[in-house]
Design an enzyme around this catalytic site. Structure first.
Site, PDB file in Angstrom:
ATOM      1  N   LYS A 262      12.520 -83.102  13.597  1.00 23.00           N
ATOM      2  CA  LYS A 262      13.753 -82.783  14.334  1.00 23.00           C
ATOM      3  C   LYS A 262      14.134 -83.912  15.287  1.00 23.00           C
ATOM      4  CE  LYS A 262      11.994 -79.021  16.095  1.00 23.00           C
ATOM      5  NZ  LYS A 262      10.631 -79.171  15.519  1.00 23.00           N
TER       6      LYS A 262
ATOM      7  N   ARG B  64      13.724 -70.596  19.985  1.00 26.08           N
ATOM      8  CA  ARG B  64      12.404 -70.453  19.375  1.00 26.08           C
ATOM      9  C   ARG B  64      12.013 -69.001  19.198  1.00 26.08           C
ATOM     10  NH1 ARG B  64      10.493 -75.863  20.774  1.00 26.08           N
ATOM     11  NH2 ARG B  64       8.460 -76.281  19.914  1.00 26.08           N
TER      12      ARG B  64
ATOM     13  N   ARG C 293       1.299 -88.518  15.478  1.00 23.46           N
ATOM     14  CA  ARG C 293       2.497 -88.903  16.251  1.00 23.46           C
ATOM     15  C   ARG C 293       2.116 -89.691  17.513  1.00 23.46           C
ATOM     16  NH1 ARG C 293       6.863 -84.416  17.570  1.00 23.46           N
ATOM     17  NH2 ARG C 293       5.058 -83.300  18.413  1.00 23.46           N
TER      18      ARG C 293
ATOM     19  N   ARG D 155       0.758 -87.139  22.622  1.00 24.14           N
ATOM     20  CA  ARG D 155       1.039 -85.920  23.391  1.00 24.14           C
ATOM     21  C   ARG D 155      -0.213 -85.044  23.455  1.00 24.14           C
ATOM     22  NH1 ARG D 155       6.600 -83.329  21.188  1.00 24.14           N
ATOM     23  NH2 ARG D 155       5.377 -81.457  21.554  1.00 24.14           N
TER      24      ARG D 155
ATOM     25  N   ARG E 234       0.414 -74.195  17.564  1.00 23.42           N
ATOM     26  CA  ARG E 234       1.882 -74.264  17.679  1.00 23.42           C
ATOM     27  C   ARG E 234       2.552 -73.844  16.377  1.00 23.42           C
ATOM     28  NH1 ARG E 234       2.073 -80.090  18.971  1.00 23.42           N
ATOM     29  NH2 ARG E 234       4.327 -79.944  18.943  1.00 23.42           N
TER      30      ARG E 234
HETATM   31  P1  ADP Z   1       9.631 -82.714  15.634  1.00 24.38           P
HETATM   32  O1  ADP Z   1      10.636 -83.225  16.636  1.00 24.38           O
HETATM   33  O2  ADP Z   1      10.251 -81.787  14.624  1.00 24.38           O
HETATM   34  O3  ADP Z   1       8.405 -82.116  16.258  1.00 24.38           O
HETATM   35  P2  ADP Z   1       9.210 -85.567  15.061  1.00 24.38           P
HETATM   36  O4  ADP Z   1      10.569 -86.073  14.722  1.00 24.38           O
HETATM   37  O5  ADP Z   1       8.655 -85.924  16.383  1.00 24.38           O
HETATM   38  O6  ADP Z   1       9.121 -83.958  14.799  1.00 24.38           O
HETATM   39  O7  ADP Z   1       8.232 -86.077  13.906  1.00 24.38           O
HETATM   40  C1  ADP Z   1       6.828 -85.760  13.928  1.00 24.38           C
HETATM   41  C2  ADP Z   1       6.018 -86.965  13.430  1.00 24.38           C
HETATM   42  O8  ADP Z   1       6.283 -87.173  12.047  1.00 24.38           O
HETATM   43  C3  ADP Z   1       6.357 -88.285  14.115  1.00 24.38           C
HETATM   44  O9  ADP Z   1       5.171 -89.020  14.263  1.00 24.38           O
HETATM   45  C4  ADP Z   1       7.335 -88.968  13.172  1.00 24.38           C
HETATM   46  O10 ADP Z   1       7.245 -90.372  13.254  1.00 24.38           O
HETATM   47  C5  ADP Z   1       6.853 -88.457  11.820  1.00 24.38           C
HETATM   48  N1  ADP Z   1       7.951 -88.242  10.860  1.00 24.38           N
HETATM   49  C6  ADP Z   1       9.198 -87.752  11.099  1.00 24.38           C
HETATM   50  N2  ADP Z   1       9.915 -87.661   9.956  1.00 24.38           N
HETATM   51  C7  ADP Z   1       9.076 -88.086   8.958  1.00 24.38           C
HETATM   52  C8  ADP Z   1       9.230 -88.215   7.536  1.00 24.38           C
HETATM   53  N3  ADP Z   1      10.374 -87.892   6.923  1.00 24.38           N
HETATM   54  N4  ADP Z   1       8.165 -88.678   6.839  1.00 24.38           N
HETATM   55  C9  ADP Z   1       7.005 -89.015   7.465  1.00 24.38           C
HETATM   56  N5  ADP Z   1       6.805 -88.903   8.780  1.00 24.38           N
HETATM   57  C10 ADP Z   1       7.826 -88.454   9.536  1.00 24.38           C
HETATM   58  P1  AMP Z   2       8.430 -79.475  21.332  1.00 23.14           P
HETATM   59  O1  AMP Z   2       8.600 -80.777  22.046  1.00 23.14           O
HETATM   60  O2  AMP Z   2       9.717 -78.921  20.797  1.00 23.14           O
HETATM   61  O3  AMP Z   2       7.336 -79.546  20.280  1.00 23.14           O
HETATM   62  O4  AMP Z   2       7.948 -78.423  22.432  1.00 23.14           O
HETATM   63  C1  AMP Z   2       6.724 -78.605  23.136  1.00 23.14           C
HETATM   64  C2  AMP Z   2       6.378 -77.329  23.898  1.00 23.14           C
HETATM   65  O5  AMP Z   2       7.395 -77.033  24.871  1.00 23.14           O
HETATM   66  C3  AMP Z   2       6.280 -76.053  23.047  1.00 23.14           C
HETATM   67  O6  AMP Z   2       5.017 -75.936  22.396  1.00 23.14           O
HETATM   68  C4  AMP Z   2       6.519 -74.978  24.120  1.00 23.14           C
HETATM   69  O7  AMP Z   2       5.377 -74.799  24.921  1.00 23.14           O
HETATM   70  C5  AMP Z   2       7.594 -75.617  24.988  1.00 23.14           C
HETATM   71  N1  AMP Z   2       8.955 -75.295  24.511  1.00 23.14           N
HETATM   72  C6  AMP Z   2       9.883 -76.167  24.019  1.00 23.14           C
HETATM   73  N2  AMP Z   2      11.016 -75.526  23.691  1.00 23.14           N
HETATM   74  C7  AMP Z   2      10.809 -74.207  23.979  1.00 23.14           C
HETATM   75  C8  AMP Z   2      11.600 -73.034  23.846  1.00 23.14           C
HETATM   76  N3  AMP Z   2      12.839 -73.070  23.318  1.00 23.14           N
HETATM   77  N4  AMP Z   2      11.054 -71.863  24.237  1.00 23.14           N
HETATM   78  C9  AMP Z   2       9.826 -71.817  24.750  1.00 23.14           C
HETATM   79  N5  AMP Z   2       9.023 -72.867  24.884  1.00 23.14           N
HETATM   80  C10 AMP Z   2       9.506 -74.072  24.519  1.00 23.14           C
END
Ligand code: ADP
Ligand code: AMP
Length: 214
Positions: A15, A91, A125, A158, A169
């Site tokens: 995302k 969420r 990541r 992270r 998660r």
């Molecule tokens: P989200 O925001 O949904 O948690 P991220 O965009 O941070 O996900 O992506 C999670 C991890 O996967 C990051 O390390 C990113 O570089 C990697 N990633 C994102 N899209 C792809 C893809 N299409 N193929 C491989 N790795 C990806």
């Molecule tokens: P994310 O960066 O989206 O992976 O979110 C990291 C953490 O933030 C999650 O595991 C939750 O603890 C908290 N969080 C983010 N967005 C929400 C939401 N919409 N509702 C509740 N908790 C959230």
């Protein structure tokens, strides 16, 4: 007016990665509750009488931060944005209900990625502590290990991207957030995108979905 875009998907679905592309292409703002909460992990929420006194205590366990805290963040951010891509919210179904009261959506995207792929993405990541750019040690590495290509900042992992917390998660996602995907699907306005290709392949499908739905 710039479009109102919602991007749904499990933790690690891509995302944030695709939101960066959407911001560059469509001139919208990236509204992400995860980043907003990470910047406010130590905020005192004791006056709300909840289980914990700071957002960080929920986040480090992989649990959801309670709705009153998150809803307020989203309301303020959406009011200030001229077009947005909303990432990490809603969420659960109560948040989806609240969102429908405060804004209208033009496009709802869902990035579809299998659980095994999610864990590998989350545990590899790395994020720049200066500018927030996202990398992956294997799938999207920086030119120099540990250093951001964009700004030279240090990359960090992270706290909630350990394998144990990543799996928790994903479990929390299945329990609380998967019904949100069904909710938008039932309303008939979900654009489903295969999230397992390369970032560029996924982006081509995301852009196409936005152009044909916005
Ligand atoms: P989200 O925001 O949904 O948690 P991220 O965009 O941070 O996900 O992506 C999670 C991890 O996967 C990051 O390390 C990113 O570089 C990697 N990633 C994102 N899209 C792809 C893809 N299409 N193929 C491989 N790795 C990806
Ligand atoms: P994310 O960066 O989206 O992976 O979110 C990291 C953490 O933030 C999650 O595991 C939750 O603890 C908290 N969080 C983010 N967005 C929400 C939401 N919409 N509702 C509740 N908790 C959230």
């Amino acid at each position: 007016m710039n479009p109102h875009i919602l991007i749904l998907g499990a933790p690690g679905a891509g995302k944030g990665t695709q939101s960066d592309n959407i911001v560059s292409e469509f001139g919208v703002e990236h509204v992400t509750t995860g980043d907003a909460l990470r910047s406010n992990k130590g905020m005192d929420i004791s006056h709300l009488g909840l289980e914990y006194d700071t957002p960080g205590e929920y986040m480090d366990k992989g649990e959801l931060v309670p709705d009153p805290v998150v809803n307020e963040i989203v309301k303020t951010a959406l009011e200030e944005a001229d077009g947005y891509v909303l990432d990490g919210y809603p969420r659960n179904l109560d948040q989806a209900e609240y969102l429908s009261e405060i804004t209208d959506l033009d496009v709802v995207l869902y990035l579809d990625v299998d659980e095994d792929v999610l864990v590998a993405r989350l545990t590899g990541r790395r994020v720049c502590e200066e500018c927030g750019a996202t990398y992956h040690v294997e799938f999207s590495p920086p030119e120099e290990e540990g250093v951001c290509d964009e700004c030279g900042g240090d990359l960090y992992q992270r706290e909630d991207d350990s394998e144990e917390t990543a799996r928790e998660r994903i479990r929390v996602y299945e329990e609380n957030t998967a019904p949100v995907v069904e909710f938008y699907d039932d309303e008939g306005d979900l654009a489903r995108v295969d999230g397992e290709g390369t970032p560029d392949e996924v982006w081509a499908d995301v852009r196409e979905a936005i152009e044909s739905n916005a």
